[in-house]
Write an enzyme that holds these catalytic residues in place. Sequence first.
Site, PDB file in Angstrom:
ATOM      1  N   ASP A  18       0.909  -1.132  -0.015  1.00 24.20           N
ATOM      2  CA  ASP A  18       0.064   0.073  -0.045  1.00 24.20           C
ATOM      3  C   ASP A  18       0.796   1.157  -0.048  1.00 24.20           C
ATOM      4  OD1 ASP A  18      -1.656   1.834   0.665  1.00 24.20           O
ATOM      5  OD2 ASP A  18      -2.303   1.234   2.459  1.00 24.20           O
ATOM      6  N   ASN A  20      -0.016   4.375  -0.532  1.00 30.81           N
ATOM      7  CA  ASN A  20      -0.666   5.759  -0.164  1.00 30.81           C
ATOM      8  C   ASN A  20      -1.412   5.639   0.976  1.00 30.81           C
ATOM      9  OD1 ASN A  20      -2.728   4.313  -0.913  1.00 30.81           O
ATOM     10  ND2 ASN A  20      -3.472   5.759  -2.499  1.00 30.81           N
ATOM     11  N   ASP A  22      -3.925   4.187   2.331  1.00 30.99           N
ATOM     12  CA  ASP A  22      -5.471   4.030   2.255  1.00 30.99           C
ATOM     13  C   ASP A  22      -5.847   2.754   2.791  1.00 30.99           C
ATOM     14  OD1 ASP A  22      -4.872   2.728  -0.060  1.00 30.99           O
ATOM     15  OD2 ASP A  22      -6.298   3.690  -1.304  1.00 30.99           O
ATOM     16  N   ASP A  95      -5.049 -11.126 -15.375  1.00 30.97           N
ATOM     17  CA  ASP A  95      -6.033 -12.023 -15.375  1.00 30.97           C
ATOM     18  C   ASP A  95      -7.099 -11.798 -16.253  1.00 30.97           C
ATOM     19  OD1 ASP A  95      -7.647 -13.863 -13.768  1.00 30.97           O
ATOM     20  OD2 ASP A  95      -6.162 -13.657 -12.173  1.00 30.97           O
ATOM     21  N   ASP A 192      -9.312 -17.114 -15.951  1.00 34.68           N
ATOM     22  CA  ASP A 192     -10.231 -17.394 -15.206  1.00 34.68           C
ATOM     23  C   ASP A 192     -11.283 -18.317 -15.329  1.00 34.68           C
ATOM     24  OD1 ASP A 192     -10.847 -16.811 -12.359  1.00 34.68           O
ATOM     25  OD2 ASP A 192     -12.709 -16.077 -13.003  1.00 34.68           O
ATOM     26  N   GLU A 232      -7.287 -21.465 -15.944  1.00 30.62           N
ATOM     27  CA  GLU A 232      -7.571 -22.022 -14.809  1.00 30.62           C
ATOM     28  C   GLU A 232      -8.780 -22.900 -15.080  1.00 30.62           C
ATOM     29  OE1 GLU A 232      -9.499 -21.197 -10.700  1.00 30.62           O
ATOM     30  OE2 GLU A 232     -10.134 -20.092 -12.215  1.00 30.62           O
ATOM     31  N   HIS A 303      -4.263 -17.406  -4.807  1.00 29.41           N
ATOM     32  CA  HIS A 303      -5.205 -16.484  -3.729  1.00 29.41           C
ATOM     33  C   HIS A 303      -6.345 -17.210  -3.446  1.00 29.41           C
ATOM     34  CE1 HIS A 303      -6.782 -16.508  -8.010  1.00 29.41           C
ATOM     35  NE2 HIS A 303      -7.776 -15.840  -7.566  1.00 29.41           N
ATOM     36  N   ASP A 304      -6.544 -18.379  -3.861  1.00 35.61           N
ATOM     37  CA  ASP A 304      -7.817 -19.327  -3.523  1.00 35.61           C
ATOM     38  C   ASP A 304      -7.610 -20.340  -2.668  1.00 35.61           C
ATOM     39  OD1 ASP A 304      -9.433 -17.701  -5.363  1.00 35.61           O
ATOM     40  OD2 ASP A 304      -9.272 -19.355  -6.989  1.00 35.61           O
TER      41      ASP A 304
HETATM   42  O1  TEU Z   1     -11.618 -19.623  -9.043  1.00 33.42           O
HETATM   43  C1  TEU Z   1     -12.621 -20.426  -9.223  1.00 33.42           C
HETATM   44  C2  TEU Z   1     -12.380 -21.297  -8.415  1.00 33.42           C
HETATM   45  O2  TEU Z   1     -11.561 -22.385  -8.523  1.00 33.42           O
HETATM   46  C3  TEU Z   1     -12.820 -21.318  -7.074  1.00 33.42           C
HETATM   47  O3  TEU Z   1     -13.745 -20.231  -6.990  1.00 33.42           O
HETATM   48  C4  TEU Z   1     -13.219 -22.510  -6.616  1.00 33.42           C
HETATM   49  O4  TEU Z   1     -14.510 -23.055  -7.552  1.00 33.42           O
HETATM   50  C5  TEU Z   1     -14.136 -22.423  -5.123  1.00 33.42           C
HETATM   51  O5  TEU Z   1     -13.355 -21.797  -4.581  1.00 33.42           O
HETATM   52  C6  TEU Z   1     -14.391 -23.653  -4.638  1.00 33.42           C
HETATM   53  O6  TEU Z   1     -13.892 -23.799  -3.378  1.00 33.42           O
HETATM   54  C7  TEU Z   1     -11.529 -18.397  -9.793  1.00 33.42           C
HETATM   55  C8  TEU Z   1     -10.677 -17.464  -9.215  1.00 33.42           C
HETATM   56  O7  TEU Z   1      -9.341 -17.697  -9.043  1.00 33.42           O
HETATM   57  C9  TEU Z   1     -11.384 -16.896  -7.655  1.00 33.42           C
HETATM   58  O8  TEU Z   1     -10.734 -15.952  -7.036  1.00 33.42           O
HETATM   59  C10 TEU Z   1     -12.801 -16.321  -8.320  1.00 33.42           C
HETATM   60  O9  TEU Z   1     -13.512 -16.250  -7.010  1.00 33.42           O
HETATM   61  C11 TEU Z   1     -13.615 -17.404  -9.273  1.00 33.42           C
HETATM   62  O10 TEU Z   1     -12.844 -17.841 -10.186  1.00 33.42           O
HETATM   63  C12 TEU Z   1     -14.816 -16.357  -9.746  1.00 33.42           C
HETATM   64  O11 TEU Z   1     -14.222 -15.433 -10.812  1.00 33.42           O
END
Ligand code: TEU
Length: 512
Positions: A18, A20, A22, A95, A192, A232, A303-304
């Site tokens: 970050d 600035n 915020d 992305d 995605d 993905e 990030h998931d």
């Molecule tokens: O992720 C799809 C996905 O694999 C997850 O949403 C998964 O299906 C879910 O967490 C099941 O536990 C992509 C992105 O990486 C994610 O951050 C987004 O939320 C999603 O698509 C929708 O765009």
Amino acid sequence: MKTEDLIFYQIYPKSFCDSNGDGVGDLRGILSKIDYIKNLGVNAVWLTPCFKTPNVDNGYDISDYRAIEESVGTLDDLDELIEKLHENGIAIILDLVANHTSTEHKWFKESRKSKDNPYRDYYIWRETPPNDWQSSFGGSAWELDGATGEYYLHSFAIEQADLNWDNPKVREEMKAVVDFWLARGVDGFRCDVLDLISKDWKKNENGSGPRLHEYIRELFDGYTDRIFTVGECWSANAKNAKLFCGKDRKELTTVFAFKHLCVEKGRFHVEKPALDEVVRRVSDWQLALQEANIPATVFFENHDQPRSVSRIGDDEKYRYESATLLGGVVLLHRGVPFLMQGQEIGMTNSRHNDIGKFNDVESMNFYRANVGKIPEAELIEKINFGGRDNPRCMMPWTEKTLENGWLAPYTRQSEINVESDLRAERSVYGFYRELIELRKNEPCLTRGEYIRKELTPSYYIFERAYEGEKITVVCNFRTETPFAGVEGRVLLNNYPEVGETLKPYQLIVYKN
Ligand code: TEU
């Protein structure tokens, strides 16, 4: 850059740096950390969405594909970031969220107005739900919309409406988005949930449909030979990877498959998968993609996903050892490694006791669906274990947390942060750096064949071989294992020595 030379670092812009004050990470923050990224040795960055968004799903709900989210920066900032990364020999992919837009996108705002609106067919509308498909974030995937009394499809949050790819105009629009960003100099895309763009109406669940491959080819037509794309694709597996990535197919460079994460029982099922099972699946993916002559993606985090050191390593007693072992698995295999920001300092999951600390739409929906049915403490434990806020908390540059951060700060920040890791005698970053350096210097690791030597419940040995040279990698799991040694020179070791037993999470790399 050749695909096999790429080493990716994933940046979640809201949570990286970050600049600035915020409370939200921004592109100028990333610009200020290019030295940090470069010094780690990676040569490619994947930026998760930084486009205009109401932030229901932290940027995966896009309301304008060509504008930058205000709190994250401006188009000029992104241009500058592309330029500066390139100056430093670092590629950048964006992305591409092609399956859905935010319901705040102007196409959807028009589409919902009336059945004869020119944008109506940009989305998928039905008088009544034709099936009982479920949203990935819980509940029905069909939402009734008041204005016309019809239902629209949303594979994810209610505020993320699925685009109708059978409409040629939608395909043209998305191709124009691809053109726009490539003209600005990006090197490719992470796509995605790409396998959802064509729907299979015969299936009980929303899954990849019959026109998927045709649509992918059309989307990247004219570019496939000169950009890097990774889809993905939850439906990708050893058998069908060739359909997405075969050289003759002109579709994608590679795909993310997820079998090796062992999440069949769902992310909120609290049970650590056995490391030998995880590694077996990594190894099977390696063998299959090598056979098919496709570069395999290698990763444990994004990030998931919860932090790998917590979910498949040991984030207490053996944090350094398991973090470095997992880094070795990612960085020494064949294909394209992906690291998630923070993985390189061995970040663990956070632990909260209060539901008010969470943000992620999937975790919150899960909470709402189960509150009162599952005891509160157990429910929170599930979200702590598998929830998507884990990898998204602000990157801990120092021990000082942001007071006004958009997400509750990392709960182990006083102990685990960049400053202290870089100072530590056993620095996770330092070890990742050495792994990356090794990958860059040893053609075996980028061009070599992958050979699985031994895989038992307690250890794994694999080789990489190229033009008469060989590298052997020994990975020990949780318990000590008697070890006769391997002929050759030790290039890397996450313990001070090689003894008669392999220690918990020991990683040794030999050149032989
Ligand atoms: O992720 C799809 C996905 O694999 C997850 O949403 C998964 O299906 C879910 O967490 C099941 O536990 C992509 C992105 O990486 C994610 O951050 C987004 O939320 C999603 O698509 C929708 O765009």
